[in-house]
Design a protein around this motif. Sequence first.
Motif, short mmCIF file in Angstrom:
data_model
loop_
_atom_site.label_atom_id
_atom_site.label_comp_id
_atom_site.label_asym_id
_atom_site.label_seq_id
_atom_site.Cartn_x
_atom_site.Cartn_y
_atom_site.Cartn_z
N THR A 106 26.08 27.82 20.91
CA THR A 106 25.01 27.16 21.65
C THR A 106 25.54 26.64 22.97
O THR A 106 26.74 26.68 23.23
N ASP A 112 23.04 20.62 22.44
CA ASP A 112 22.60 21.78 21.66
C ASP A 112 21.23 22.25 22.12
O ASP A 112 20.22 21.63 21.80
N GLN A 113 21.21 23.36 22.87
CA GLN A 113 19.94 23.86 23.38
C GLN A 113 18.95 24.21 22.28
O GLN A 113 17.74 24.10 22.46
N LEU A 114 19.44 24.63 21.13
CA LEU A 114 18.53 25.03 20.05
C LEU A 114 17.71 23.87 19.54
O LEU A 114 16.52 24.01 19.24
N TYR A 165 29.98 26.03 26.65
CA TYR A 165 29.40 26.55 25.43
C TYR A 165 30.20 26.02 24.26
O TYR A 165 31.40 25.85 24.34
N MET A 173 20.18 34.12 17.37
CA MET A 173 21.55 33.67 17.19
C MET A 173 22.34 34.66 16.33
O MET A 173 23.55 34.76 16.44
#
Length: 195
Positions: free
Chosen positions: A31, A104-106, A130, A172
Amino acid sequence: EEQRLDMALFLGKTAERETRFIYAKTPLLVTAAVLALPQQHALQQIHSIEDLLPLRIGVWSRGYRSPLLRDPLLKLNELSSHNVVEQSLRMLLAGRFDAFYFPDQLAVRYQLQRSGQEARIRLLPLPEYYRTAMITVPRRRDFVKLVEHVNYLNDSALIGEVEYGSPMRAKMADRDYLALVTKTGGPSDAEMDAA
């Protein structure tokens, strides 16, 4: 370290942590840290700290911060709650700060989708930061064997591809995703929505 936990399934890998913990070879998750901004905000890309200096940035008080967000010149508003992403996005839309950083972009994308705010907030990846989450254990002899076994199962193809139920998780699991994220800074919101 306090021997209250035997294993963590999500612990970002850093050089300092590698001296204290053992990580499995294959990441469970890759992520990127992101900055959430109102859709109409003028900032289009983050190149350096200078892009962030004029902003009032909301940050999770107990969360990981990328090196760029550790600069003492930044104006950070520390936030703490059990639903920090949801709360912070509401505060962002209310104008309480200019941007919200999260590692965390998710998690942020999920909350935007859940709340129906995708059209009002956009995400900018931070340059080159990252994180990977892996099975992690303390450097104790019994647990070293466990990680070696997980690595063996993976190397022997005895662990199959995980079936993911959501488009984000399916993305992912895509082997080309890491290459895309590394090369471009990640797919756009539109590309993720189309997935």
